[in-house]
Design a protein around this motif. Structure first.
Motif, short mmCIF file in Angstrom:
data_model
loop_
_atom_site.label_atom_id
_atom_site.label_comp_id
_atom_site.label_asym_id
_atom_site.label_seq_id
_atom_site.Cartn_x
_atom_site.Cartn_y
_atom_site.Cartn_z
N UNK A 30 0.84 -1.21 0.00
CA UNK A 30 0.00 0.00 0.00
C UNK A 30 0.87 1.25 0.00
N UNK A 31 1.98 1.19 0.72
CA UNK A 31 2.83 2.38 0.84
C UNK A 31 3.70 2.61 -0.39
N UNK A 32 4.36 1.55 -0.86
CA UNK A 32 5.37 1.76 -1.91
C UNK A 32 5.31 0.71 -3.02
N UNK A 33 4.21 -0.01 -3.11
CA UNK A 33 4.08 -1.05 -4.14
C UNK A 33 3.80 -0.47 -5.51
N UNK A 34 3.64 -1.34 -6.51
CA UNK A 34 3.33 -0.87 -7.85
C UNK A 34 2.06 -0.01 -7.82
N UNK A 35 2.10 1.11 -8.51
CA UNK A 35 0.93 1.98 -8.57
C UNK A 35 0.87 2.99 -7.44
N UNK A 36 1.74 2.86 -6.43
CA UNK A 36 1.70 3.81 -5.31
C UNK A 36 2.26 5.17 -5.70
#
Ligand SMILES: Cc1cc2nc3c(=O)[nH]c(=O)nc-3n(C[C@H](O)[C@H](O)[C@H](O)COP(=O)(O)OP(=O)(O)OC[C@H]3O[C@@H](n4cnc5c(N)ncnc54)[C@H](O)[C@@H]3O)c2cc1C
Length: 464
Positions: free
Chosen positions: A329-335
Motif C-alpha cells: 500500500x505504501x510503496x508497491x506498484x501503482x503507489x
C-alpha cells in the motif's frame, strides 16, 4: 592548526581540501552524502594507520574510516578520514580453511582467491562491498542460514586502537567479543582472519516476476520461507526498475518482484524446493541453476556505480501475514512512491550463538526488512521519511535494527541502541569507555562511551 600542517605531518599519504585528488579520495560509492574531512589519509599499511590515529589524537580530531563507501552514514565534517582502499590484500590458507584480508579488501578478491581452493567466504549480495566494514557489523551472507553471520567466523582482528597502539585481538579478550558486531567503534581494523567453507558450487540465481505478479509473489514468498530447510537462503526484492537504456530490455520500466536463491544442495533438490515459486507465474528472467560460488554476484546483480541511496531496516520477530499488504500500500506498484523493498530470510544458523560469543544482536529475527530510497537534491527528508514509513508498518514485529543496513543516515546514532540487545549495548558502551573514552571513532553507528550522557554527536559537535 591548519589542515596543510596536519597533511605535512602525515608524510605523503595525506591530502587536504586544496589538494588535487582530495575529492576522489573522500568519495566512495555513496554520493548523496560525502565525508568533508580536513585531511584524507590514503593509508598504505599499518604504520600509516598508526601515525594517522596518533596525529588525530594529538589534535582532538574524530577519525572516520572508508574502504568503499557502501556503509557511509555519519560523514566527518573536519575530522580525519582514513581511506583504506589501497590496503587491498588477501591471503588464503587452504589447510586451515581461513583467509586474512587487509582493511581495504572487497569481497570479490576473497571470493576469487578462496575459489581457487574450492572454498567460499560468507560474502553477501554484492562482491563490491568491503570485507571489514561488512564483517564488523555482523555480515549477512548468501550462505548465512547455513553457517551464521560472517562475524561468527572471525578468528583474529588486527587493529589500531584510539591510543595509537597496534593490537592483534583473539578469542578470550573482551574486545574480541565487541569487535564482532560492534562496527567501527573500537579502532581502525587493519586486517581480519576468518573461516572459509568448502563450497565450490551451489544452486542459485534469481526469478524475476512482472509488476502484476508482485503482490501474489510477495505473499507466497512469505509463506514459502516457513517451509524451506536451513540450507536454503533467499531474499525477495521489490524493485521499480527505471525505463532507461542501461537496464536489460525485459526488465526495463517494470516494478519487479525479484526472488534470489542460494541453496547448498543438489540441482534436483533445488529445483524441487523452488517449484512452488516458479508456479506463481511466468518469469521475465529466470537464472536459477547450478553455479560456481565465484559467480554468486550475479544472484542479486547489484549495481556497482556510485549513486545516492538511503537505507532503513527492521529485524522482524516474524513476517506477519499483514506485512506484505501494508508495504505494498505504501510503496508497491501503482503507489507512485519510489522505494526498493527487500526481505531477507534469517533464522537457522543465524539464530544460534557462535562458539565464541559476539555482540551481533537480534538473533531471534526471522526476516530483515530493508528499504532503500534515493535522496536527491535538497529534499532528502522525503526519502528518509518514505524509508522509515515502510519500516514503521512492521513496528509491531520489530525486534530492532541491523547496523549494516543503516546507510546514509547522518543521525545513525539514534538507531544504535536498537541495533543491540540491551545487555550487549551496555557492555559495548562500557568497553567503549575503556578503549575509546574520547569517542574518536564516532563517525558510524556510534556507541557512546558509558558516562558520556551528553553524546558528542547529540551535542552538535558532530563528527569533526
Ligand atoms: C549494494 C549493497 C549490498 C549490501 N549487501 C549486504 C549483504 O548482503 N549483507 C550485509 O550484511 N551487508 C550488506 N550491505 C551492507 C554493508 O555490509 C555495509 O554497508 C558495510 O558497512 C559496508 O562496508 P564497506 O567497508 O564496504 O563500506 P564503507 O562505507 O567503506 O565502511 C562502512 C563503515 O564500516 C566501518 N569500517 C570500514 N572499514 C573499517 C576499518 N578498517 N576499521 C574500522 N571500521 C571500518 C566504518 O564505520 C565505516 O563507516 C550492503 C550494502 C550495499 C550498499
Amino acid at each position: 592548526m591548519s589542515s596543510q600542517t596536519l597533511v605535512g605531518s602525515l608524510g605523503g599519504v595525506a591530502l587536504g581540501p586544496e589538494d588535487t585528488g582530495y575529492d576522489a579520495a573522500r568519495s566512495g560509492v555513496q554520493r548523496a552524502y560525502l565525508h568533508r574531512p580536513s585531511v584524507v589519509a590514503r593509508v598504505g599499511g599499518v604504520a600509516d594507520v598508526q601515525l594517522t590515529v596518533r596525529r588525530a589524537a594529538q589534535h582532538g580530531l574524530a577519525v572516520a574510516v572508508q574502504a568503499t563507501g557502501h556503509g557511509l552514514n555519519v560523514p566527518t565534517e573536519g575530522g580525519v578520514l582514513i581511506d583504506t582502499s589501497r590496503m587491498a590484500e588477501v591471503r588464503v590458507d587452504p589447510a586451515s580453511r581461513t583467509a586474512w584480508a587487509a582493511a581495504g579488501t572487497r569481497w570479490e578478491q576473497v571470493i576469487d582467491a578462496a575459489g581457487e581452493h574450492g572454498l567460499a567466504p560468507l560474502s553477501g549480495s554484492s562482491p563490491d562491498v568491503g570485507v571489514v566494514g561488512y564483517t564488523l557489523s555482523g555480515g549477512l551472507g548468501l550462505l548465512s542460514r547455513g553457517f551464521g553471520y560472517a562475524a561468527d567466523h572471525v578468528r583474529r582482528v588486527d587493529l589500531v586502537t584510539a591510543d595509537g597502539e597496534i593490537r592483534s585481538v583473539t578469542p578470550g579478550e573482551d574486545l574480541f567479543w565487541a569487535l564482532r558486531g560492534g562496527g567501527g567503534n573500537f579502532g581502525v581494523v587493519t586486517g581480519l582472519e576468518f573461516g572459509l567453507f568448502p563450497v565450490d558450487r551451489l544452486y542459485g540465481g534469481g526469478l524475476y516476476f512482472d509488476t502484476r505478479h508482485v503482490p501474489a509473489v510477495l505473499r507466497a514468498y512469505r509463506e514459502w520461507t516457513a517451509t524451506v530447510p536451513d540450507a536454503m537462503s533467499s531474499s525477495i526484492g521489490l524493485i521499480p526498475m527505471p525505463d532507461a537504456p542501461g537496464v536489460p530490455a525485459p526488465l526495463r520500466g517494470r516494478h519487479l518482484a525479484h526472488v534470489r536463491i542460494a541453496y547448498l544442495g543438489t540441482l534436483q533438490d533445488g529445483e524441487r524446493l523452488v517449484a512452488p515459486l516458479r508456479a506463481l507465474g511466468p518469469r521475465l528472467v529466470d537464472t536459477l541453476g547450478e553455479m560456481p560460488f565465484t559467480a554468486t554476484g550475479t544472484i542479486h546483480n547489484e549495481p556497482k556505480q556510485p549513486r545516492n541511496f538511503y537505507c532503513a531496516n527492521a529485524m522482524l520477530s516474524e513476517f506477519d501475514a499483514s506485512i506484505p499488504d501494508a508495504v505494498l500500500d505504501l510503496v508497491g506498484p501503482g503507489s507512485g512512491v519510489f522505494a526498493v523493498v527487500q526481505f531477507n530470510h534469517l533464522g537457522a544458523a543465524l539464530a544460534g550463538q557462535p562458539e565464541v560469543e559476539n555482540a551481533v544482536g537480534h538473533r531471534g529475527a526471522s526476516h530483515v526488512l530493508r528499504v532503500v530510497t534515493l535522496p536527491q537534491g535538497p529534499d532528502r527528508d522525503t526519502a528518509h521519511e518514505v524509508a522509515h514509513g515502510v519500516t514503521r508498518a512492521a513496528a509491531a514485529w520489530t525486534l530492532g535494527r541491523s547496523p549494516n543496513f543503516v546507510q546514509g543516515d547522518q543521525k545513525a546514532y539514534e538507531q544504535t541502541r536498537e541495533c543491540y540487545e540491551p545487555a550487549a549495548f551496555d557492555r559495548l558502551a562500557a568497553l567503549k569507555a575503556v578503549h575509546d573514552p574520547g569517542n574518536m571513532f564516532r563517525c558510524n553507528v556510534n556507541i557512546p562511551p558509558v558516562g558520556d550522557s551528553e553524546h558528542k554527536l547529540r551535542r552538535g559537535t558532530g563528527c569533526g
